[in-house]
Design a protein around this motif. Structure first.
Motif, mmCIF file in Angstrom:
data_model
loop_
_atom_site.group_PDB
_atom_site.id
_atom_site.type_symbol
_atom_site.label_atom_id
_atom_site.label_comp_id
_atom_site.label_asym_id
_atom_site.label_seq_id
_atom_site.Cartn_x
_atom_site.Cartn_y
_atom_site.Cartn_z
ATOM 1 N N ALA A 239 0.829 -1.204 0.000
ATOM 2 C CA ALA A 239 0.000 0.000 0.000
ATOM 3 C C ALA A 239 0.863 1.254 0.000
ATOM 4 O O ALA A 239 1.915 1.310 0.645
ATOM 5 N N GLN A 242 -2.305 7.409 0.460
ATOM 6 C CA GLN A 242 -3.426 7.769 -0.398
ATOM 7 C C GLN A 242 -3.122 8.989 -1.253
ATOM 8 O O GLN A 242 -3.511 9.060 -2.434
ATOM 9 N N GLU A 309 -1.711 -4.545 -3.227
ATOM 10 C CA GLU A 309 -2.325 -3.400 -2.544
ATOM 11 C C GLU A 309 -2.134 -2.099 -3.312
ATOM 12 O O GLU A 309 -3.068 -1.320 -3.482
ATOM 13 N N ALA A 310 -0.914 -1.840 -3.797
ATOM 14 C CA ALA A 310 -0.662 -0.585 -4.524
ATOM 15 C C ALA A 310 -1.487 -0.496 -5.803
ATOM 16 O O ALA A 310 -2.150 0.523 -6.038
ATOM 17 N N ARG A 312 -4.280 -1.863 -6.545
ATOM 18 C CA ARG A 312 -5.704 -1.676 -6.215
ATOM 19 C C ARG A 312 -5.984 -0.244 -5.785
ATOM 20 O O ARG A 312 -6.985 0.358 -6.208
ATOM 21 N N MET A 313 -5.101 0.312 -4.970
ATOM 22 C CA MET A 313 -5.301 1.698 -4.526
ATOM 23 C C MET A 313 -5.245 2.661 -5.708
ATOM 24 O O MET A 313 -6.064 3.582 -5.826
#
Length: 606
Positions: A239, A242, A309-310, A312-313
């Motif tokens: 991740a 944001q 994770e990355a 998807r974000m």
């Protein structure tokens, strides 16, 4: 509609082809329609002679038209896979409703043959293909490892000539590789940013799109700033903050770029996704053992789901920012399969934050617009009659795309092809189940080494294996050693791994078939056991099966003392022992000298 007006519609749509046979009229009645952008609860769609004549037909049924019941079903444009490597099996995508492939690298002769067939209207039994042809990469860079010689680029000042040569070959767009390795892959030679910028500018001067393969956030930002029209991958990783995901999406929006996340292959890298496609009986029944083996294979030897994770974000941020997101499977790689993997990609996009409606658009109208594919990816008057009928409502449940009722290519039903393939797969499976696994020696031993011969009890025996087939220069020498106390003769395997290839290898291979790389049924065994010693390095046991281009790997260490190693066949992910073509023991990809010895190699049930 008379023949004159029909020809006018065809000509306007760009589908009036000399000598092309015209398909009969079909009316799909009372069906839910996703037209590429919007959903309509109940319509009737008339198509004839390869194009949609009326997307909201209300008149009497035309004489001679075939009627198809659409109640409880949804009609979609034929799906577009926006990232494949279509080296083979161009008919396979049609089995799963994928009627167009955007190919990111294939052989030039195949690309030219497909283009000629499409122009002549003689491509009804294969998915259409729009291709980059030969990608733009550095010597020894990503894309040079597939065993075929390709031109490479070293200097920015040569970019225009390189791009012009690709366009002369027929490339529909230009694909650039900026890939330095990582995530288990050794460092790769890659184009530098000034050269990438020069290639982008050269493509744009000729009116061609320039899309870029990246695998890091830093490179993604750099090529977007350089004017790339699209990213053909997102990057794996944990991740990210944001704010960083949002700023990358804002940059893509500012530059007018599109993005193809390719979750299917990222899941393969992460060793993460289950074989959910194969648990769907209707889908699995169209895939023989060879095709299933490719789908079961993985790049990642161990599961690392955090690598997803990355992407998807970032995908969620792209959707919020209004950046075009395209569905592409990267089919042709381990963990993917032509056509069927796009259904996994659609589900992965929904899991990443797209709505089902957005996901459907990502595989229809959005790639058609991004790659300027003309009147496809749509259901409207004049659109190409490449269509997919499914049970249920995929605008609410994306898994409904897997419940395929019928596929049409150029207005003609593909269902006869689908049923023929289903019968072939069933017959092959029945033949396999009726056969007997190869009888193994009582002790399972397949190594019969001596100074005179590297023997084996069956098959074509033991031989060197090196990366020369892929353009590498690694070396290996196989030499029998003095017998051990139990009488077994070890085999010394030594040489040098060259730094030329990212996937360099060299070692020894046992070929179980009567000819090298001929398949043999080794399903009577469950594991390979052997003794090893060596220089302390890490080495790989390998196994390959028919139809799967990448071997399965398991690692072992060759320490200074003899050690017994047992590796279950299940460790060689994606490999079918019933179709085994090779078992190997190799060094690589780490460059440099190596030496290890193996002895008493056995195939055992337990």
């Amino acid at each position: 509609m008379n023949i004159t007006s029909l020809k006018a519609v065809l000509a306007a749509a760009g589908f009036l082809l000399s000598g092309a046979a015209l398909a009969a009229a079909t009316l799909v009645q009372d069906v839910r329609v996703f037209d590429g952008k919007s959903a309509h609860a109940r319509r009737s769609v008339l198509f004839e002679d390869g194009v949609v004549v009326d997307a909201d037909f209300r008149g009497p049924v035309p004489a001679g038209a075939r009627m198809v019941d659409g109640a409880g079903r949804s009609l979609l444009p034929g799906l577009i896979d926006a990232h494949t490597h279509a080296f083979r099996d161009q008919e396979l995508p049609l089995m799963f409703g994928v009627t167009t492939q955007v190919d990111m690298f294939t052989g030039v002769p195949l690309m030219q043959e497909m283009q000629a067939a499409m122009k002549a209207g003689k491509n009804k039994q294969r998915a259409d293909m729009f291709s980059a042809g030969t990608l733009v990469t550095a010597p020894g860079g990503h894309g040079t490892q597939f065993g075929m010689a390709i031109p490479t680029l070293t200097r920015a000042e040569d970019a225009q000539a390189f791009v012009d040569a690709r366009i002369a070959e027929g490339s529909d767009f230009i694909k650039i590789v900026m890939e330095a390795g990582g995530h288990g892959m050794r460092k790769l030679d890659t184009l530098d940013l000034p050269t990438v910028k020069a290639v982008i500018a050269a493509a744009h001067r000729r009116g061609k799109l320039a899309v870029v393969h990246v695998s890091t956030e830093q490179d993604a930002r750099a090529v977007l700033e350089a004017g790339a029209d699209g990213l053909v991958h997102l990057f794996p990783g944990a991740a990210v903050p944001q704010a960083r995901a949002d700023s990358l999406a804002a940059l893509a929006r500012e530059k007018g770029a599109f993005v193809i996340p390719t979750f299917t292959v990222l899941e393969s890298v992460a060793g993460a996704h289950e074989d959910d496609l194969l648990r769907h009986p209707q889908l699995a029944s169209l895939l023989d053992g060879e095709a299933q083996g490719q789908l079961k294979a993985r790049y990642g030897a161990t599961a690392r789901p955090a690598l997803l994770e990355a992407p998807r974000m970032v995908t969620a941020a792209l959707r919020r920012a209004g950046v075009p997101v395209l569905a592409g499977s990267d089919a042709g790689n381990p963990g993917t399969q032509y056509g069927v993997s796009l259904h996994r990609e659609l589900a992965a996009l929904v899991e990443a934050g797209l709505s089902p409606l957005d996901a459907l658009a990502s595989a229809t109208s959005v790639p058609a617009k991004a790659f300027k594919l003309g009147q496809r990816g749509c259901i409207a008057k004049g659109c190409k009659a490449d269509l997919l009928l499914v049970e249920g409502d995929p605008t609410r449940d994306i898994m409904a795309t897997r419940r395929i009722v019928e596929v049409w290519k150029d207005g003609e039903s593909v269902n006869p092809m689908r049923e023929a393939r289903r019968r072939q797969v069933a017959q092959a499976a029945a033949g396999k189940s009726g056969g007997k696994p190869l009888a193994l020696p009582a002790d399972g031993r397949i190594s019969q080494f001596s100074e005179a011969k590297l023997g084996s009890p069956f098959g074509s025996g033991w031989m060197p294996t090196v990366d020369a087939i892929a353009g590498g220069r690694s070396t290996t020498t196989l030499a029998a050693q003095p017998a051990l106390g139990d009488g077994q003769v070890p085999l010394a395997i030594s040489g040098t791994i060259s730094p030329d290839l990212p996937y360099a290898w060299a070692g020894a291979a046992f070929m179980p078939g009567e000819r090298p790389m001929q398949a043999a049924d080794l399903s009577a065994a469950r594991l390979v056991r052997f003794k090893v010693r060596g220089d302390g390095g890490s080495y790989r046991a390998m196994m390959m099966s028919q139809g799967v281009p990448m071997p399965g790997y398991a690692f072992f260490t060759a320490g200074p003392e003899w050690t017994e190693v047992s590796i279950p066949f299940s460790a060689f992910r994606g490999v079918d022992p019933a179709r085994a073509t090779m078992i190997g023991f190799a060094a690589g990809p780490k460059a440099g000298p190596y030496r290890f010895e193996i002895a008493d190699v056995r195939l055992l049930e337990r």
